[in-house]
Write a protein that holds these residues in place. Structure first.
Motif, mmCIF file in Angstrom:
data_model
loop_
_atom_site.group_PDB
_atom_site.id
_atom_site.type_symbol
_atom_site.label_atom_id
_atom_site.label_comp_id
_atom_site.label_asym_id
_atom_site.label_seq_id
_atom_site.Cartn_x
_atom_site.Cartn_y
_atom_site.Cartn_z
ATOM 1 N N ASP A 198 21.055 49.128 -63.906
ATOM 2 C CA ASP A 198 20.325 48.152 -64.703
ATOM 3 C C ASP A 198 20.605 46.769 -64.139
ATOM 4 O O ASP A 198 21.589 46.120 -64.484
ATOM 5 C CB ASP A 198 20.765 48.236 -66.166
ATOM 6 N N GLY A 208 21.133 43.643 -66.522
ATOM 7 C CA GLY A 208 22.380 43.450 -67.231
ATOM 8 C C GLY A 208 23.617 43.506 -66.357
ATOM 9 O O GLY A 208 24.700 43.142 -66.798
ATOM 10 N N HIS A 209 23.462 43.982 -65.111
ATOM 11 C CA HIS A 209 24.615 44.162 -64.235
ATOM 12 C C HIS A 209 24.226 43.744 -62.819
ATOM 13 O O HIS A 209 23.058 43.696 -62.465
ATOM 14 C CB HIS A 209 25.073 45.620 -64.239
ATOM 15 N N CYS A 251 28.245 47.095 -72.715
ATOM 16 C CA CYS A 251 27.001 47.698 -73.161
ATOM 17 C C CYS A 251 27.247 49.157 -73.484
ATOM 18 O O CYS A 251 28.337 49.696 -73.260
ATOM 19 C CB CYS A 251 25.891 47.518 -72.120
ATOM 20 N N GLY A 273 20.735 40.283 -69.555
ATOM 21 C CA GLY A 273 22.106 40.780 -69.587
ATOM 22 C C GLY A 273 23.128 39.826 -70.166
ATOM 23 O O GLY A 273 24.294 40.201 -70.323
#
Length: 310
Positions: free
Chosen positions: A56, A59-60, A128, A257
């Motif tokens: 992802d 978010g990362h 997460c 994120g």
């Protein structure tokens, strides 16, 4: 002038893994959180390690989150707290498992040399649901925040090879010497110190999303209502849960994120539902759970004749 170098820790494991689809709660989740230790030297590059990837990328990953660090002391803590003996290097999705470098001593902006490479601390880990999926422990994202053991991300300043067993040398301290734990608490816990907020936004190494969150927190509150941000921003549905036959809960996170501001008492979430009609309908929802992990949950009751809920 020679650099002021001091040994502060040791790299005990280098962990990598490429993204894959993993079945979880009836869905396929594309994730790179399954990391495995590797032997021998590994090349560290600007965006990640050779043989490693993130599933992802909203978010990362990215330059500010190229390498995730977690500590052996944290492993010892969680094995005791959870009563588990099956946690091994890479279980928390980290790239570097280390001796030393606790979250309450490492500062945002600290520069470290490991092997041939040089790194800079940019932000605490934003937890997460994937870490809960990886550990088969759904509480884990909230536990990491509540117990102040998030771990942290590194930016790669100079590429090079690293290897398990390398010493970790501190090259210089970050501006204002605010620790990972300080910064994490400043975002997630109440009663924030405005002086610390002003210092946080003055740390050049801090990831831009965190800087923006702290700048928002420094804005004076409206006498009528408190806004977490101005205007609309895109959110992403991280997870859904069917509460009853006609009530669905949505777990929402930011689409980039960064952690959403912790909700205050009396706040609610106005949602513009693009594509449902012209003009787009607006609906306001109360939050159906209190969270400190940078997410919001709303619960929607379906009205078959309703424009938005249906």
């Amino acid at each position: 002038m020679p650099e002021d170098i001091s040994r502060v820790g040791r790299l005990t494991s280098v962990n990598v893994g490429m993204p894959a689809d993993v079945s979880w709660q009836g869905r396929d989740i594309h994730t790179g959180i399954w990391k495995q230790p590797v032997d021998g030297p590994v090349m560290v590059r600007t965006l990640n390690l050779d043989g490693d990837g993130q599933g992802d990328l909203n978010g990362h990953g990215g330059e500010n989150r190229a390498v995730l660090v977690y500590q052996n002391a944290a492993y010892d803590y969680w094995m005791s707290y959870l009563g588990r003996d099956d946690l091994t290097a890479g279980s928390f999705g980290e790239n570097f498992t280390v001796d030393g470098l606790p979250d309450d001593e490492v500062c945002i902006g600290d520069r470290y040399r490991i092997g041939e490479a040089e790194f800079e601390v940019t932000q605490p880990r934003v937890t997460c649901f994937r870490v809960g999926m990886r550990l088969d422990e759904p509480r884990m994202p909230n536990l990491l925040v509540a117990h102040h053991r998030p771990g942290f991300y590194l930016r790669v300043i100079r590429e090079g090879h690293v290897c398990a067993g390398d010493d970790i040398a501190l090259l210089r301290r970050g501006r204002h010497a605010l620790t990972v734990a300080d910064i994490d608490a400043l975002l997630y816990l109440p009663d924030r110190d405005p002086t610390l907020l002003r210092k946080a936004v003055d740390i050049p190494a801090l990831s831009p999303g965190w800087v923006q969150s702290f700048q928002d927190l420094l804005q004076p509150a409206s006498p009528v209502t408190t806004l977490a941000w101005k205007g609309f921003r895109a959110l992403r549905v991280r997870d859904t849960r069917r509460e009853t036959s006609d009530v669905l809960s949505l777990l929402l996170e930011s689409d980039d994120g960064t952690p959403l501001p912790t909700a205050q008492a009396g706040q609610y979430l106005p949602i513009r539902i693009d594509g449902a009609a012209d003009p787009a309908p607006l609906r306001s929802y109360s939050l159906s759970a209190y969270s400190t992990d940078g997410t919001y949950r709303i619960s929607i009751k379906r009205d078959m004749h309703g424009l938005a809920s249906a």
